[in-house]
Motif scaffolding. Structure first.
Motif, PDB file in Angstrom:
ATOM      1  N   GLY A 134      83.497  -9.191 -25.760  1.00 20.63           N
ATOM      2  CA  GLY A 134      83.885  -8.473 -24.555  1.00 20.63           C
ATOM      3  C   GLY A 134      83.103  -8.876 -23.333  1.00 20.63           C
ATOM      4  O   GLY A 134      83.408  -8.444 -22.223  1.00 20.63           O
ATOM      5  N   GLY A 135      82.071  -9.709 -23.514  1.00 17.76           N
ATOM      6  CA  GLY A 135      81.262 -10.175 -22.400  1.00 17.76           C
ATOM      7  C   GLY A 135      79.944  -9.435 -22.270  1.00 17.76           C
ATOM      8  O   GLY A 135      79.853  -8.233 -22.546  1.00 17.76           O
ATOM      9  N   ILE A 136      78.902 -10.193 -21.869  1.00 13.97           N
ATOM     10  CA  ILE A 136      77.573  -9.624 -21.636  1.00 13.97           C
ATOM     11  C   ILE A 136      77.035 -10.224 -20.345  1.00 13.97           C
ATOM     12  O   ILE A 136      77.021 -11.446 -20.192  1.00 13.97           O
ATOM     13  CB  ILE A 136      76.618  -9.924 -22.800  1.00 13.97           C
ATOM     14  N   SER A 137      76.590  -9.382 -19.403  1.00 16.14           N
ATOM     15  CA  SER A 137      76.091  -9.900 -18.134  1.00 16.14           C
ATOM     16  C   SER A 137      75.053  -8.968 -17.523  1.00 16.14           C
ATOM     17  O   SER A 137      74.985  -7.782 -17.853  1.00 16.14           O
ATOM     18  CB  SER A 137      77.252 -10.087 -17.140  1.00 16.14           C
ATOM     19  N   ASN A 138      74.261  -9.553 -16.632  1.00 16.97           N
ATOM     20  CA  ASN A 138      73.257  -8.807 -15.871  1.00 16.97           C
ATOM     21  C   ASN A 138      72.288  -8.059 -16.801  1.00 16.97           C
ATOM     22  O   ASN A 138      72.243  -6.830 -16.842  1.00 16.97           O
ATOM     23  CB  ASN A 138      73.915  -7.829 -14.896  1.00 16.97           C
ATOM     24  N   ILE A 139      71.521  -8.859 -17.536  1.00 13.50           N
ATOM     25  CA  ILE A 139      70.553  -8.328 -18.495  1.00 13.50           C
ATOM     26  C   ILE A 139      69.158  -8.737 -18.038  1.00 13.50           C
ATOM     27  O   ILE A 139      68.930  -9.896 -17.681  1.00 13.50           O
ATOM     28  CB  ILE A 139      70.820  -8.877 -19.911  1.00 13.50           C
ATOM     29  N   ARG A 140      68.223  -7.808 -18.064  1.00 14.86           N
ATOM     30  CA  ARG A 140      66.828  -8.115 -17.742  1.00 14.86           C
ATOM     31  C   ARG A 140      65.936  -7.671 -18.897  1.00 14.86           C
ATOM     32  O   ARG A 140      65.957  -6.497 -19.292  1.00 14.86           O
ATOM     33  CB  ARG A 140      66.387  -7.438 -16.445  1.00 14.86           C
ATOM     34  N   VAL A 141      65.167  -8.625 -19.425  1.00 15.13           N
ATOM     35  CA  VAL A 141      64.250  -8.365 -20.536  1.00 15.13           C
ATOM     36  C   VAL A 141      62.847  -8.688 -20.031  1.00 15.13           C
ATOM     37  O   VAL A 141      62.563  -9.825 -19.637  1.00 15.13           O
ATOM     38  CB  VAL A 141      64.598  -9.256 -21.752  1.00 15.13           C
ATOM     39  N   GLU A 142      61.941  -7.717 -20.047  1.00 16.84           N
ATOM     40  CA  GLU A 142      60.625  -7.952 -19.449  1.00 16.84           C
ATOM     41  C   GLU A 142      59.529  -7.174 -20.179  1.00 16.84           C
ATOM     42  O   GLU A 142      59.765  -6.124 -20.764  1.00 16.84           O
ATOM     43  CB  GLU A 142      60.636  -7.566 -17.964  1.00 16.84           C
ATOM     44  N   ASN A 143      58.341  -7.769 -20.151  1.00 17.35           N
ATOM     45  CA  ASN A 143      57.145  -7.140 -20.718  1.00 17.35           C
ATOM     46  C   ASN A 143      57.369  -6.746 -22.188  1.00 17.35           C
ATOM     47  O   ASN A 143      57.219  -5.590 -22.590  1.00 17.35           O
ATOM     48  CB  ASN A 143      56.732  -5.917 -19.894  1.00 17.35           C
ATOM     49  N   ILE A 144      57.720  -7.768 -22.970  1.00 18.91           N
ATOM     50  CA  ILE A 144      57.995  -7.583 -24.393  1.00 18.91           C
ATOM     51  C   ILE A 144      56.893  -8.260 -25.201  1.00 18.91           C
ATOM     52  O   ILE A 144      56.451  -9.362 -24.861  1.00 18.91           O
ATOM     53  CB  ILE A 144      59.366  -8.199 -24.759  1.00 18.91           C
ATOM     54  N   HIS A 145      56.465  -7.617 -26.285  1.00 14.95           N
ATOM     55  CA  HIS A 145      55.478  -8.209 -27.196  1.00 14.95           C
ATOM     56  C   HIS A 145      56.084  -8.259 -28.602  1.00 14.95           C
ATOM     57  O   HIS A 145      56.449  -7.222 -29.175  1.00 14.95           O
ATOM     58  CB  HIS A 145      54.183  -7.404 -27.224  1.00 14.95           C
TER      59      HIS A 145
END
Length: 279
Positions: A134-145
């Protein structure tokens, strides 16, 4: 008992999600500990304005498909400040499976994942796909350990998926003892039935990765696009992978993009400069 039945192939019904929220909006899930889900642990689907925070999710490492948090065809989602141990992806973004996801056309968009940590010895810290039709857009992944895991960041798709994965930002990531820090993969060969469309190719474009450090890495990144549907606009800046031998080479096919400040040296398909589009 779920997993014994699964491994013995004697389970006659599907395993249930521990918490599944459908067709809803303005959802808050916080300050809880979830243990031993038989399948995906938290699964919001066709929902919007979802906040999941301050969670502890624990599953046995050998329990299959026990994803931590899987937003599926959802918009405006924030996942933050949580710890996850799982036998599958810690967080996975999805949007439907093959022809069913294409016909529903309910994308996942505007999702933030931040300050999440955990371990998964068989899968990835943050996964996108493989059900993404169905589509995936505008994702932000930050400060991950991510630690003691099979993969760090993974994008998964295949022929027959269709759909798109575009405008993904991954920044300020720390990994320790992660086998493959970056894995973009194809060829899952996983379809719901025989009705999938072999010519439905996914579009993967504009993946921005900055300020990523991996300690005690065991394998170089694996970036494999699809013939006829290359992954485009993969841009990396300030990426350091420690622990790899001097002769270890990245595994790349059907991709294009730019890098700046990436070590060890990436594959030639990623040119060693940064274009304006990468900023």
């Amino acid at each position: 008992m779920w997993w014994d039945l699964w491994w013995n192939r004697t389970l006659k019904h599907t395993r249930g999600h521990l918490v599944e929220i459908m067709n809803s909006r303005n959802i808050l899930i916080s300050n809880l500990t979830f243990r031993n889900s038989p399948f995906w642990t938290i699964h919001p689907v066709y929902s919007s304005n979802v906040v999941i925070k301050d969670m502890t999710i624990l599953a046995p490492f050998n329990a299959p498909n026990t994803d931590g948090i899987d937003p599926d065809s959802c918009t405006n989602v924030c996942i933050e400040d949580s710890y996850i141990e799982s036998g599958d992806d810690l967080v996975a973004i999805k949007s439907g499976w093959d022809q069913y996801g294409i016909s529903m056309a309910r994308p996942s968009s505007n999702i933030v994942i931040r300050r999440v940590s955990g371990t998964t010895p068989t899968c990835s810290g943050v996964g996108i796909g493989s059900e993404m039709s169905g589509g995936i857009s505008n994702i932000r992944v930050e400060n991950i350990h991510i630690q003691n895991s099979a993969a760090g960041i993974r994008i998964k798709t295949d022929k027959g998926r269709g759909g798109y994965i575009v405008n993904i930002t991954i920044t300020n990531i720390t990994m320790d003892k992660v086998k493959v820090p970056l894995r973009f993969s194809r060829g899952a060969n996983d379809h719901p039935d025989d009705g999938w469309y072999p010519k439905a190719l996914p579009k993967v474009k504009d993946i921005f990765i900055t300020n990523l450090v991996s300690f005690n890495s065991r394998k170089a990144p694996v970036l494999l696009g699809i013939e006829g549907a290359p992954f485009e606009g993969i841009c990396m800046k300030n990426v350091s992978l420690f622990g790899l031998g001097p002769t270890v080479q990245w595994n790349c096919e059907h991709i294009s993009g730019f890098v700046n400040g990436v070590s060890p040296s990436p594959c030639p398909l990623l040119q060693r400069n940064i274009s304006l589009t990468c900023t």
